[in-house]
Design an enzyme around this catalytic site. Structure first.
Site, PDB file in Angstrom:
ATOM      1  N   GLY C  40       0.925  -1.275   0.150  1.00 38.59           N
ATOM      2  CA  GLY C  40       0.158  -0.313   0.002  1.00 38.59           C
ATOM      3  C   GLY C  40       0.821   1.262  -0.040  1.00 38.59           C
ATOM      4  O   GLY C  40      -0.003   2.565  -0.081  1.00 38.59           O
ATOM      5  N   CYS C 250     -27.230  -8.661 -17.672  1.00 46.69           N
ATOM      6  CA  CYS C 250     -26.987  -8.691 -18.757  1.00 46.69           C
ATOM      7  C   CYS C 250     -27.525  -8.328 -20.367  1.00 46.69           C
ATOM      8  O   CYS C 250     -28.191  -9.510 -20.425  1.00 46.69           O
ATOM      9  CB  CYS C 250     -25.205  -9.256 -18.765  1.00 46.69           C
ATOM     10  N   CYS C 253     -26.241 -11.957 -22.392  1.00 46.09           N
ATOM     11  CA  CYS C 253     -26.086 -12.972 -21.812  1.00 46.09           C
ATOM     12  C   CYS C 253     -26.578 -13.513 -20.464  1.00 46.09           C
ATOM     13  O   CYS C 253     -27.143 -14.501 -20.090  1.00 46.09           O
ATOM     14  CB  CYS C 253     -24.498 -13.184 -20.993  1.00 46.09           C
ATOM     15  N   CYS C 272     -22.808  -7.058 -19.914  1.00 47.47           N
ATOM     16  CA  CYS C 272     -21.194  -6.925 -18.995  1.00 47.47           C
ATOM     17  C   CYS C 272     -20.225  -6.253 -19.386  1.00 47.47           C
ATOM     18  O   CYS C 272     -20.295  -5.980 -20.282  1.00 47.47           O
ATOM     19  CB  CYS C 272     -20.706  -8.388 -19.245  1.00 47.47           C
ATOM     20  N   CYS C 278     -18.465 -12.156 -21.064  1.00 47.75           N
ATOM     21  CA  CYS C 278     -19.463 -12.347 -21.506  1.00 47.75           C
ATOM     22  C   CYS C 278     -19.704 -13.518 -22.808  1.00 47.75           C
ATOM     23  O   CYS C 278     -20.873 -13.978 -22.841  1.00 47.75           O
ATOM     24  CB  CYS C 278     -20.275 -11.380 -21.719  1.00 47.75           C
TER      25      CYS C 278
END
Lengths: 296, 252, 284
Positions: C40, C250, C253, C272, C278
């Site tokens: 970090g 979606c 799909c 998606c 997808c």
């Protein structure tokens, strides 16, 4: 002026029990520029200046000593240039000191000179051991942040992570400092000077610090507003059993808030007295001048 | 006669006015007397005689120039008030020595009941006890309950004075210094206040008081000390001194 | 006599493997190792001039180029889409200077470089995720002074951040930060999670894969090593919420469980974000 006994060194025990000091300041000094013994001898009240004529260096404060116990308020009185604000800033850590010691009961039971701590450690003390209320609220607040947010600041610094708990505490403090609760979510920039000062006080008390330093807390406020703020401070002092140092040039403030005080002139302490005694029977010529001027 | 609580020994006070060429003003010279517990000593003398000066010296508002003010603590030990450090004086004032003046100093805008309660707490009472006693005192001094939450700044002079008395007398200290505590009261309230003060002696409190009316002195005092131009000129039981006093000896 | 451009230009000079010379790669890798050791923490690095302009993924690119080896397979996405123009250009740059394989299947990749998304398919210890970061400093907008920023990170003094979250919640009723949500990494440093959406934040926590963040313009890299705690900053009584799709599916799909994006048009239609995922679902 009655000379004070250096009680930590002497073996004679006073039959009167006085409370233990919450903050002990010894030999606190601040210079600007190179200083030798001569510079100290060439400055001060007898010379009418804190500036050494030879080197141009400034002895802003020299050998300041005092103790303050919990529940007590000590005043530092003087005109501008006296060194009183310098002393406060050195204790607060806003300015590095040049010499001396400050011991706090709440930190390592008074065994460490906090002036020797790293800046980071000093900053940690400011979270919940020692708070400062500045003359200019802008110095102690984030003006673009709400009143509640300004209180959330020290709380989160102390580890508070519950939003509701933070809100409850902020409300409680704002209530105590008589800030209308419906302004809790207003940004502080939109508050009047007196209201800003109250928020600053609320923020200073957020983490229940045992020691609070106040630098000219009501200077610049209108008289009627100032007296309300003073009443508030006085009430809080008594209720919360704080050890307080109040810096002011205004005797009305000193009289209202303190039991003992020290008078500074050109960086030196010229008198160390009970507040009522200073106001009614000042000993030092400078104190007499100040008190007379204040009374007229 | 029981052992004294406070011994004023050859006390003098001189003010040095540095800003007027160091001129010296002597307010008191060679004053000696003592007060025992339960005694109510009235200080008499015309204006400028040094009465207020004496009160202030005992309270340490004035510093001592010469002499000793010996005070017997509850432990039996003696201390010289003139030589105490400031923190010691603060501690002494908290519980041992009290002062009630004519004025409400530096305490405006505080609720009446809070002011008196606070005085009790500073004398060592618990907050609850102090609050209870404050209520009792205020009732005895005829301060209506409706005024208790009011801030003192809006009270009349007489009301302020009574609140002052209540605060001064709550959990009374061993020595009480009174400086014209009833001067602003109307006759009825003056009576109540005097009653309350009279009870102090019965409770063993030593009182040193300046009153400007002979009647109050007659009712309260057990002894009178008379001052003139900074000197103590007479000290004796009330029944022998009082007849000799003129109203001008007490009025300002 | 006419010359061809090639004749005038002369023979092409050789391009090092992965565009960067070895010294450059070494410097970047050292910075990355430091970053991995201090999860970090923003490590400065000598960000070079790249064939992509600043603001177009030069940081992420330098990381990928520094770590890539001959056996790696690269996937590059932009907003989840392998076929976005920027993703295509970056991928081409990497493959042409290294000769390595490219793929749009997360499973097959070893390095995934991305802007704005973490692929829907789970990644494991043999993956490295490289994220393109515009602003690596999570406290940007809260504090302007550089020295003060350094101090805040050094002392772990994030109270200004907390105040800003408090103010956000007070003003808006919720914490509104959408992308780049600040997170506490390994209980020590507050980190900007680039422009990845809140949806993807929980997937950084205790992940099996290594994530590297590169900011080319700001010249910083940072890292979240595998199995590291990543906690979005929030109050304990204000739960961290990911984007809600409100029942949208979606349109291609039918998935309700992936991060969906709206296609602009007269009719609001969702699909998606991860196009490869997808497509694979549709062809199964």
């Amino acid at each position: 002026m009655v000379p004070s006994k250096e009680n930590e060194m002497t073996m004679t025990k006073s039959p009167i029990i006085t409370p233990q000091a919450a903050i002990r300041v010894r030999g606190l000094s601040k210079f600007f520029g190179p200083i030798d013994e001569g510079a100290i001898a060439r400055t001060g009240p007898e010379f009418g200046t804190a500036r050494d004529p030879l080197s141009g260096s400034i002895v802003a404060a020299w050998d300041v000593n005092f103790d303050v116990a919990a529940g007590e308020a000590l005043g530092i009185v003087g005109e501008s240039g006296s060194g009183k604000s310098t002393v406060l800033r050195c204790i607060a850590g806003d300015q590095p000191s040049s010499a001396g010691s400050v011991h706090l009961m709440c930190h390592d039971e008074g065994r460490t000179n906090v002036l020797d701590l790293s800046p980071a450690a000093r900053r940690k003390l400011r979270i919940d051991q020692l708070s400062v209320v500045y003359q200019d609220p802008a110095e102690g607040l984030s003006l673009g942040v709400t009143a509640g947010g300004n209180i959330a600041d020290p709380l989160t610094a102390a580890g508070w992570r519950n939003f509701e708990a933070i809100r409850v505490r902020a409300r409680d403090l704002l209530d105590r400092t008589e800030v209308p609760l419906d302004r809790m979510d207003d940004i502080v920039r939109n508050f009047s000077g007196g209201m800003r000062q109250r928020v600053q006080i609320a923020r200073a008390l957020a983490n229940n610090p045992p020691i609070v330093l106040l630098d000219e807390p009501t200077t610049g406020l209108d008289a009627s507003i100032a007296s309300g703020v003073l009443d508030l401070i006085r009430g809080l002092l008594e209720e919360l059993d704080l050890a307080v140092v109040v810096v002011s040039h205004d005797f009305a403030v000193i009289e209202m808030l303190t039991q003992r005080c020290i008078v500074m002139q050109h960086g030196r302490v010229v008198e160390d007295a009970l507040t009522d005694q200073l106001l009614e029977d000042p000993q030092h010529p400078y104190s007499q001048k100040l008190v007379t001027a204040a009374r007229s | 006669m029981n052992s004294p609580l406070i011994n004023v020994c050859d006390v003098s006070k001189t003010f040095v006015l540095h800003n007027i060429d160091g001129r010296e003003v002597t307010a008191l010279q060679n004053v000696s007397f003592s007060i025992a517990p339960g005694e109510h000593v009235a200080l008499a003398g015309s204006s400028g005689a040094g009465k207020s000066t004496l009160l202030r010296l005992l309270y340490r508002t004035y510093t001592l120039t010469k002499g000793e003010i010996n005070f017997r603590l509850s432990s039996g030990e003696w201390v010289d008030i003139g030589k105490l450090t400031d923190p010691e004086v603060v501690a002494l004032r908290g519980r041992e020595i009290g002062y009630v003046s004519q004025f409400l100093r530096a305490q405006p805008r505080r609720a009446v009941i809070d002011l008196v309660t606070r005085a009790g707490v500073s004398r060592g009472m618990s907050r609850n006890d102090a609050r209870e006693h404050a209520a009792i005192s205020l009732r005895r001094l005829n301060i209506a309950e409706s005024l208790w939450e009011i801030h003192t700044s809006v009270l009349s002079g007489g009301e302020k004075q009574r609140v002052n008395i209540a605060a001064g007398l709550i959990s009374p200290p061993r020595l009480l210094l009174l400086d014209e505590p009833v001067s602003a009261l109307d006759p009825e309230n003056r009576e109540r206040a005097i009653d309350l003060i009279a009870q102090l002696s019965e409770a063993g409190v030593a009182v040193l008081a300046v009153f400007h009316d002979l009647d109050a002195i007659a009712r309260l005092a057990t002894r009178i000390v008379v001052m003139s131009h900074g000197h103590l000129i007479d000290d004796g039981p009330v029944h022998s001194i009082l007849p000799q006093l003129e109203p001008t000896d007490v009025h300002p | 006599m006419n010359s061809t451009v090639d004749e005038i230009a002369g023979p092409p000079h050789s391009v090092p493997f992965a565009l960067l010379d070895e010294e450059s790669k070494r410097e970047i890798r050292r910075a990355l190792l430091q970053a991995v050791c201090i999860p970090g923490f923003q490590v400065p690095f000598g960000s070079r001039e790249m064939p992509v302009a600043r603001g177009w993924g030069s940081g992420g690119l330098q990381i990928s180029l520094a770590i890539v080896g001959v056996n790696d397979t690269i996937k590059v996405i932009d907003q989840g889409d392998d076929e976005g123009v920027n993703a295509v250009n970056l991928r081409r740059l990497i493959t042409s200077s290294t000769g390595i394989e490219e793929t749009s299947e997360t499973d097959e990749a070893t390095i995934v470089q991305s802007r704005h998304r973490i692929p829907e398919d789970a990644m494991a210890s043999d993956h490295i995720l490289v994220l393109q970061v515009p602003v690596p400093e999570p406290l940007r907008g809260i504090e302007r002074n550089m020295k003060e920023l350094e101090r805040m990170h050094a002392e772990g003094d994030y109270s200004k951040m907390w105040v800003s979250l408090y103010e956000d919640k007070v003003r808006n009723g919720v914490i509104t930060q959408t992308t780049g949500y600040p997170c506490l990494v390994a209980q020590r440093y507050v980190t900007a999670t680039t422009p990845i959406p809140r949806w993807d934040i929980p997937r950084l926590h205790q992940a099996e894969f290594l994530t590297l963040f590169g900011a080319g313009r700001e010249k910083r890299v940072y890292a979240i090593p595998p199995f590291t705690d990543v906690e979005p900053l929030t109050f304990e009584d204000v739960p961290f919420e990911v984007e809600a799709s409100n029942g949208a599916k979606c349109r291609l799909c039918g998935s309700e469980e992936t991060f969906l994006v709206e296609t602009p048009g007269s009719e609001s239609r969702w699909s998606c974000s991860d196009t490869a995922w997808c497509r694979r679902k549709r062809t199964k």
